[in-house]
Design a protein around this motif. Structure first.
Motif: not given
Length: 161
Positions: A62-63, A66, A74, A76, A81-82
């Motif tokens: 996830r990191q 993201a 990015t 975000q 959504q990531w």
């Protein structure tokens, strides 16, 4: 990921077939790999809530997902959504009919696809206008796979040393 992994991880509708150039041979698609596709339909909106199986599959990375950046923003910052894809061209995906071919091949291997797959760079896609029917695609496909087209292509695109 192969289809057995998709079934084993219970990803089901969250996975989509991905066609690469090596799979386009002898005028057909010889197997596809699968990727995570977190959207409602092909070319549709992103999933509002991620299914538990997909969440378990993507959580360890996830990191990394993201902090991906495109055009110095990015996901975000772009309001996504990531888990969404970095580039998702909805308009191009909405038309299900397409002709694909191998980027590198010794001779023409154009294939007609009725939809439900994504294509990577080694297998570019030809799309006609949305108003064109399947018969028009077959006409173009016949011309592209003909030996005359192959001879013309070799004459036009040959390398002079």
């Amino acid at each position: 990921m192969d289809f057995a992994s998709v079934r084993r991880k219970f990803l089901g509708k969250s996975a989509m077939g991905l066609c690469i150039g090596t799979a386009v041979r002898h005028w057909r698609l010889n197997g596809t790999t699968h990727i995570v596709y977190p959207y409602v339909t092909l070319g549709g909106q992103a999933l509002g809530e991620m299914p538990p199986a997909l969440h378990r599959h993507l959580w360890p990375v996830r990191q990394i997902l993201a902090v991906r950046v495109i055009f110095k923003k990015t996901l975000q910052e772009m309001g996504k959504q990531w888990w969404e894809h970095l580039e998702h061209y909805r308009e191009k995906l909405r038309s299900p009919l397409s002709i694909t071919f191998a980027f590198k091949a010794t001779h023409n291997h154009f294939v007609f696809d009725r939809g439900g797959k994504l294509f990577k760079r080694p297998s570019p896609v030809v799309k006609l206008k949305k108003s064109r029917c399947e018969t028009a695609y077959y006409g173009v496909l016949g011309l592209l796979n003909s030996s005359i087209c192959s001879i013309w292509e070799r004459q036009v695109h040959r390398t002079v040393t």
